[in-house]
Design an enzyme around this catalytic site. Sequence first.
Site, PDB file in Angstrom:
ATOM      1  N   THR A  40     135.965 155.879   4.990  1.00 53.49           N
ATOM      2  CA  THR A  40     136.553 156.536   4.583  1.00 53.49           C
ATOM      3  C   THR A  40     138.259 156.555   3.403  1.00 53.49           C
ATOM      4  O   THR A  40     138.495 156.810   2.438  1.00 53.49           O
ATOM      5  CB  THR A  40     137.523 157.366   5.555  1.00 53.49           C
ATOM      6  N   VAL A  41     137.950 155.294   4.103  1.00 52.96           N
ATOM      7  CA  VAL A  41     139.430 154.752   3.067  1.00 52.96           C
ATOM      8  C   VAL A  41     139.037 154.019   1.590  1.00 52.96           C
ATOM      9  O   VAL A  41     139.218 154.072   0.685  1.00 52.96           O
ATOM     10  CB  VAL A  41     140.390 153.622   4.328  1.00 52.96           C
ATOM     11  N   LYS A  51     144.725 146.098  12.602  1.00 52.33           N
ATOM     12  CA  LYS A  51     145.270 145.677  13.170  1.00 52.33           C
ATOM     13  C   LYS A  51     144.831 145.242  14.097  1.00 52.33           C
ATOM     14  O   LYS A  51     145.613 144.699  14.177  1.00 52.33           O
ATOM     15  CB  LYS A  51     145.761 147.578  13.642  1.00 52.33           C
ATOM     16  N   GLU A  85     150.085 146.879   5.081  1.00 50.32           N
ATOM     17  CA  GLU A  85     151.222 147.705   5.084  1.00 50.32           C
ATOM     18  C   GLU A  85     150.049 149.181   5.398  1.00 50.32           C
ATOM     19  O   GLU A  85     150.663 149.559   6.583  1.00 50.32           O
ATOM     20  CB  GLU A  85     151.643 148.270   3.395  1.00 50.32           C
ATOM     21  N   ILE A  95     153.206 155.456   5.602  1.00 55.67           N
ATOM     22  CA  ILE A  95     155.148 155.314   6.325  1.00 55.67           C
ATOM     23  C   ILE A  95     154.663 153.773   5.456  1.00 55.67           C
ATOM     24  O   ILE A  95     154.022 152.906   6.071  1.00 55.67           O
ATOM     25  CB  ILE A  95     154.662 155.579   7.606  1.00 55.67           C
ATOM     26  N   GLY A 154     137.705 162.944  11.187  1.00 56.63           N
ATOM     27  CA  GLY A 154     138.031 160.835  11.055  1.00 56.63           C
ATOM     28  C   GLY A 154     139.494 160.605  11.175  1.00 56.63           C
ATOM     29  O   GLY A 154     139.741 160.009  10.271  1.00 56.63           O
ATOM     30  N   LYS A 208     149.006 148.117  16.710  1.00 52.87           N
ATOM     31  CA  LYS A 208     149.988 148.115  15.418  1.00 52.87           C
ATOM     32  C   LYS A 208     151.257 148.213  16.318  1.00 52.87           C
ATOM     33  O   LYS A 208     152.107 147.646  14.901  1.00 52.87           O
ATOM     34  CB  LYS A 208     150.836 149.439  15.483  1.00 52.87           C
ATOM     35  N   GLY A 251     143.522 159.317   8.416  1.00 51.78           N
ATOM     36  CA  GLY A 251     142.999 159.308   6.931  1.00 51.78           C
ATOM     37  C   GLY A 251     142.505 158.533   6.349  1.00 51.78           C
ATOM     38  O   GLY A 251     143.595 157.641   5.853  1.00 51.78           O
TER      39      GLY A 251
HETATM   40  N1  HSE Z   1     142.616 156.345  14.171  1.00 53.84           N
HETATM   41  C1  HSE Z   1     143.945 155.594  14.084  1.00 53.84           C
HETATM   42  C2  HSE Z   1     144.922 157.040  14.489  1.00 53.84           C
HETATM   43  C3  HSE Z   1     143.632 155.438  12.880  1.00 53.84           C
HETATM   44  O1  HSE Z   1     144.168 157.761  15.647  1.00 53.84           O
HETATM   45  O2  HSE Z   1     146.134 157.128  13.762  1.00 53.84           O
HETATM   46  C4  HSE Z   1     144.960 155.166  12.242  1.00 53.84           C
HETATM   47  O3  HSE Z   1     145.179 153.817  12.404  1.00 53.84           O
END
Ligand code: HSE
Length: 436
Positions: free
Chosen positions: A14-15, A107, A131, A138, A189, A207, A304
Amino acid sequence: MVTPLKVGVAGLGTVGAALIAQVARQQEALAARCGRAIEIAAVCARSKAKDRGIDLKKVQWFSDPVALARAPGIDVFVELIGGAGDPAKSAVEAALASGKSVVTANKALLAKHGVKLAALAEKHHVALNFEAAVGGAIPIVKTLREGMAGNSFERIYGILNGTCNYILTRMEQDKLPFAECLKEAQRLGYAEADPSFDIEGHDTAQKLAILASLAFGTKVDQSAIYVEGISSIAPADLSAADELGYRVKLLGVAVKTQKGIEQRVHPTMVRKDSAIAQVMGVTNAVTVDAEGINPLTLIGPGAGGAATASAVLSDIGDIARGVRTAPFGRPAALLRSVRKAPMQRHEGGYYIRLLARDKPGTAATIATRLAEQEISLESIVQRHHGRADSDAKAGSVPVILITYATTEDAVRKALAAVGRDRVISGMPQVIRIEKN
Ligand code: HSE
């Protein structure tokens, strides 16, 4: 004429697909803002045949990410494979060691190997930008590392997992069961391949480990974090929180205390009128309490394709401009080991929900056990059957307690004593209250 920055992208999920589409859409603006065109020159993914809705005709294909990382025609290696191990790790190492800057959204990799990778990037005088690893779109990494480089941080806390916030929002607003909300988040997703990683708090912990390092100048250390997920949260907790003026959010919190740095991930009661309580759905938010700037809250899409690609592209843009910063805000050799504040000594208010035996003396027994631990009660509510207490059993009533500030140790000892007194059934629900 300045040559274009040639980018190799490993991972076309997706990314990756959103990144390639955004580079194509923003080509002119990117060249103007960065002083140099950005070109996706090569990609690496498992299936060449899959239709991803992007044009890859002019792009070189690799089946091995390490080979892409070392490819001579590439200036920047973008790692979107994920996972703390290989092939992501070996590919990132190969890119850094061959003098290429790396952009990653990984991460897990940074939480486990961040310090070593930062040292490797410094050794080869290249950038390691991440980032996208925290908070999706963000710009919290840059905020802590560059935007607030001259500030002293007291506390950082945030909603760092879109899946959990989505689930809690849907459960609260639409009175839906946990499992149905999780399925929806997966379909949209947001969730990780293994969603237990989201709902048990580990994604938030990774994170938080990165943010704590940036804020406090410590080595990234996920093992220093106390972690609890949201799977025990019941609809009864969400409605009780609402009535008491709170919302329940899964927060990652890193705070400087006299005992060291306390790092914790757990469902948290936040006041309904606070900025963070307004954050609903997949949106993420991070609040920073720094000396003299208190609080600063950043809110935005946290998961997403488009949100994550936006952050990846901003990191690529920095490399195109020739900007290079120590990955964790200071040279890796200057990052200190975390002095971990023990969770038993955490201080704060608590929400406790018990299923108490419905007979005279029960409330007095509970109150006595709390008093023995010097726990003072702000409120005590005994609910009656038929209200939002689907887990009530015959012969027992839900009792909800809100304590004034006390310690984790005192709460655990008091509840253990209440358990031994046999005046409750099941496990007590405990949710920490965060001052905000
Ligand atoms: N699974 C993570 C979330 C995706 O729901 O925030 C983004 O790191």
